[in-house]
Design an enzyme around this catalytic site. Sequence first.
Site, PDB file in Angstrom:
ATOM      1  N   LYS A   7     -10.006  64.981  28.989  1.00  0.00           N
ATOM      2  CA  LYS A   7      -9.990  64.017  30.082  1.00  0.00           C
ATOM      3  C   LYS A   7     -10.049  62.582  29.570  1.00  0.00           C
ATOM      4  O   LYS A   7      -9.543  61.660  30.227  1.00  0.00           O
ATOM      5  CB  LYS A   7     -11.120  64.317  31.057  1.00  0.00           C
ATOM      6  CG  LYS A   7     -10.936  65.644  31.802  1.00  0.00           C
ATOM      7  CD  LYS A   7      -9.613  65.706  32.564  1.00  0.00           C
ATOM      8  CE  LYS A   7      -9.482  66.942  33.425  1.00  0.00           C
ATOM      9  NZ  LYS A   7      -8.226  66.958  34.218  1.00  0.00           N
ATOM     10  N   TYR A  17     -13.232  69.909  27.117  1.00  0.00           N
ATOM     11  CA  TYR A  17     -12.872  69.370  28.433  1.00  0.00           C
ATOM     12  C   TYR A  17     -13.017  67.852  28.457  1.00  0.00           C
ATOM     13  O   TYR A  17     -12.112  67.141  28.905  1.00  0.00           O
ATOM     14  CB  TYR A  17     -13.747  70.004  29.509  1.00  0.00           C
ATOM     15  CG  TYR A  17     -13.477  69.484  30.906  1.00  0.00           C
ATOM     16  CD1 TYR A  17     -12.336  69.869  31.601  1.00  0.00           C
ATOM     17  CD2 TYR A  17     -14.363  68.601  31.525  1.00  0.00           C
ATOM     18  CE1 TYR A  17     -12.081  69.389  32.878  1.00  0.00           C
ATOM     19  CE2 TYR A  17     -14.117  68.122  32.810  1.00  0.00           C
ATOM     20  CZ  TYR A  17     -12.971  68.515  33.471  1.00  0.00           C
ATOM     21  OH  TYR A  17     -12.721  68.027  34.732  1.00  0.00           O
TER      22      TYR A  17
END
Length: 253
Positions: free
Chosen positions: A160, A156
Amino acid sequence: MSSKGVALVTGAAQGIGKAVALRLADDGFDVVVNDISANSDKLDSLVDEIQNRARRSSKCIADVSQEDQVNAMVEMVVQRHGSLDVMVANAGVTGGLSLVEATSEQWDRIMNINGRGTFLCYKYAGIQMIKQGRGGRIIGASSMAGKQAFASQAPYSASKFAVRGLTQAGALELGAHSITVNAYAPGAIDTPLMASTEAATGMAILEMFKEMSPLKKFGVPEDLANLVSFLASKESQFITGQTISVNGGTFFD
């Protein structure tokens, strides 16, 4: 009532995406809302809410990780509404996966939606806005985890961070066409996605970040919608390439 233009918001069925879509409608944009087929009924309700604000709206079911679907989505927006002036690439997923435990399949899923999906939305929005020849606004969704990585969030966090790089590269490439490219980096926001993450991990994440915040509060989707409203406006014309933190002061940069 005249329109400020046409906005497309991905991942709009709930949470931040829904708040952004409603705020852009309040700002005077016609708004196309996107999500996956499982959220079709929620999109129907959102379209009704936008139309009740005297703005044109329609839904588009598409998986942002699939190039043909993103291309078709942008074409649909233009065919139905005449142009694409604001792209909000909000769709994304999370996952509490550590570096040593994450499988390559789990890595691919998160990167495909958060990284590849944002790339495709930026790409096809950019192509359309260049064709229109009057500039535009492209806005993506990064995260506090895209500025300071979190333990047990390796895929994750990486996805990002990728959004920040895409945002900077897009700003450099599209600036000559008066297209700005920016992103928002939320901290702990009270959304259905956060609730599901708390349930899966058994952690009171919102309360933890509330204690870390100098303001002693966590965010709500409207906090992000307020920023997107500004980034989509004419008043933001000298801001590009930025990933702006909205985290209640839990992380300074």
